[in-house]
Write a protein that holds these residues in place. Structure first.
Motif, PDB file in Angstrom:
ATOM      1  N   LEU A 253      29.778 -17.442  -1.337  1.00 18.47           N
ATOM      2  CA  LEU A 253      29.670 -18.890  -1.272  1.00 18.47           C
ATOM      3  C   LEU A 253      31.011 -19.520  -1.630  1.00 18.47           C
ATOM      4  CD1 LEU A 253      26.286 -19.523  -3.143  1.00 18.47           C
ATOM      5  CD2 LEU A 253      26.685 -19.812  -0.679  1.00 18.47           C
ATOM      6  N   GLU A 257      30.023 -24.816  -3.981  1.00 18.14           N
ATOM      7  CA  GLU A 257      28.579 -24.608  -4.046  1.00 18.14           C
ATOM      8  C   GLU A 257      28.165 -23.812  -5.276  1.00 18.14           C
ATOM      9  OE1 GLU A 257      26.785 -23.205  -0.459  1.00 18.14           O
ATOM     10  OE2 GLU A 257      28.173 -24.321   0.832  1.00 18.14           O
ATOM     11  N   VAL A 258      29.122 -23.238  -5.982  1.00 17.96           N
ATOM     12  CA  VAL A 258      28.824 -22.441  -7.175  1.00 17.96           C
ATOM     13  C   VAL A 258      29.092 -23.231  -8.453  1.00 17.96           C
ATOM     14  CG1 VAL A 258      29.386 -20.346  -8.470  1.00 17.96           C
ATOM     15  CG2 VAL A 258      29.324 -20.296  -5.960  1.00 17.96           C
ATOM     16  N   GLY A 273      35.197 -19.191   1.034  1.00 15.89           N
ATOM     17  CA  GLY A 273      33.828 -18.731   1.229  1.00 15.89           C
ATOM     18  C   GLY A 273      33.399 -17.630   0.283  1.00 15.89           C
ATOM     19  N   ARG A 274      34.256 -17.209  -0.632  1.00 16.91           N
ATOM     20  CA  ARG A 274      33.909 -16.159  -1.614  1.00 16.91           C
ATOM     21  C   ARG A 274      34.386 -16.594  -2.996  1.00 16.91           C
ATOM     22  NH1 ARG A 274      33.043 -10.843  -0.553  1.00 16.91           N
ATOM     23  NH2 ARG A 274      34.776 -10.161  -1.870  1.00 16.91           N
ATOM     24  N   THR A 275      33.487 -16.484  -3.982  1.00 23.63           N
ATOM     25  CA  THR A 275      33.766 -17.006  -5.322  1.00 23.63           C
ATOM     26  C   THR A 275      33.476 -15.958  -6.384  1.00 23.63           C
ATOM     27  OG1 THR A 275      33.186 -19.249  -4.639  1.00 23.63           O
ATOM     28  CG2 THR A 275      33.176 -18.801  -6.994  1.00 23.63           C
ATOM     29  N   PHE A 294      21.219 -17.818  -6.136  1.00 27.18           N
ATOM     30  CA  PHE A 294      22.227 -18.443  -5.279  1.00 27.18           C
ATOM     31  C   PHE A 294      21.938 -18.218  -3.795  1.00 27.18           C
ATOM     32  CE2 PHE A 294      24.764 -18.410  -9.205  1.00 27.18           C
ATOM     33  CZ  PHE A 294      25.276 -19.696  -9.166  1.00 27.18           C
ATOM     34  N   ALA A 296      22.659 -15.809  -1.709  1.00 26.31           N
ATOM     35  CA  ALA A 296      23.895 -15.423  -1.024  1.00 26.31           C
ATOM     36  C   ALA A 296      24.167 -13.957  -1.314  1.00 26.31           C
ATOM     37  CB  ALA A 296      25.062 -16.283  -1.512  1.00 26.31           C
TER      38      ALA A 296
END
Length: 328
Positions: A253, A257-258, A273-275, A294, A296
């Motif tokens: 995500l 969004e996190v 797109g990556r957390t 989440f 995801a």
């Protein structure tokens, strides 16, 4: 520099009362200078405050002066604008504290609002205070008695009702009370148990105090020196503010969004797109379930205990869905 904002008698009385409240003794000449009036006017205004019920005593000495004392009755209260707004805010918050004063605080807020100027009333009305409520409320007398025992350094003796129980749970308890803390709309007593030789916390709404109090004690320092952090740690199932189980994952995500759901956890963008998320919980199973919310892809960086917790969660989820491990 004179502080009186009005040449009217009511304006001077308000300014005079505000000054008398912030220090023990005021020389008459200094009051006159601060108010921008003569000492004779100060004497007249002091007499008017006395007529309203305020106990303003004359102080003897080379300069003379005045001292505001507590009276036997509540006199009419005068507040400047900042004090009035602060009081209104405090009353709004008090409605949700769980201290058993909600109704009285609400009535006091209505009374105060009625006498506020329209410009101040608008400032108070736009304030929205979110509170966690709905649970049992602590008895005000219990809170006052606990506070008194903390100040007097006297051991508390009380019956304690377990969650869901109607009556007290077990024999009377004894604790050396050190702090009375409000958390999420409930009040907790944090103290040292001589019987268990450890720190304990008790919900005040479940306590029925016994009299008299026990013997006096020598205060201790709560572990870590911060009672709020200590209580938060106990809710996490640990003796330290840190979560007992902490793990690192990469979520599929974007950061935006996190971050809103991460609280004080560490959030870092690995790539668009990556957390990366470093977070914790009171158990590995709870941490795995918390991360699964989440919706995801989750890449577990570590530790192995978190990876094992995801495997166990996956197996339980499959059984709940009626999927056999032998199915493709």
């Amino acid at each position: 520099m004179p502080i009186a904002s009005s040449t009217t008698t009511s304006g001077r009385l308000l300014a005079l009362l505000s000054l008398l409240q912030v220090r023990r003794d005021w020389p008459g000449v200094l009051l006159a200078d601060r108010l921008g009036v003569s000492e004779r006017t100060v004497r007249r205004d002091v007499d008017r405050l006395r007529e309203l019920g305020y106990l303003v005593h004359a102080v003897k000495g080379p300069d003379g002066g005045y001292r505001l004392e507590a009276g036997s009755e509540v006199p009419p209260l005068l507040f400047d604008e900042e004090q009035a707004v602060a009081l209104a805010v405090a009353l709004r918050i008090a409605v949700g504290t769980g201290a058993g004063i909600e109704e009285a605080a609400a009535r006091a807020l209505v009374t105060l609002r009625q006498v506020l100027p329209s410009r101040l009333r608008r400032r108070v009305d736009v304030l929205e205070v979110g509170t966690a409520g709905g649970g049992p409320q602590a008895d005000t007398e219990v809170l006052l008695a606990v506070s008194g025992a903390i100040r007097a350094r006297e051991e508390l003796r009380f019956d304690y009702r377990a969650p869901g129980a109607e009556d007290r749970d077990g024999p009377p308890r004894r604790v050396q009370p050190h702090h009375l803390v409000s958390r999420a709309g409930r009040w907790y007593v944090v103290g040292w148990s001589s019987e268990r030789e450890d720190w304990r916390s008790y919900r005040a709404d479940r306590m029925t105090l016994r009299t008299p109090n026990g013997p006096r004690f020598t205060p201790r320092e709560v572990p870590g020196g911060d009672v709020a952090a200590f209580l938060a740690a106990r809710f996490k199932g640990s003796d330290t503010p840190a979560w007992p189980c902490r793990g690192e994952v990469v979520l599929g995500l974007p950061v935006r969004e996190v971050a809103p759901f991460a609280g004080g956890d560490t959030v870092e963008e690995v790539e668009p797109g990556r957390t990366r998320l470093l977070t914790g919980s009171w158990s590995w199973a709870s941490l795995a379930a918390q991360l699964a919310r989440f919706d995801a892809e989750v890449e577990v960086v570590g530790p192995p205990e978190l990876r094992a917790a995801f495997a166990a969660l996956s197996a339980r989820a499959a059984r709940a869905a009626g999927i056999s491990s032998s199915n493709p």
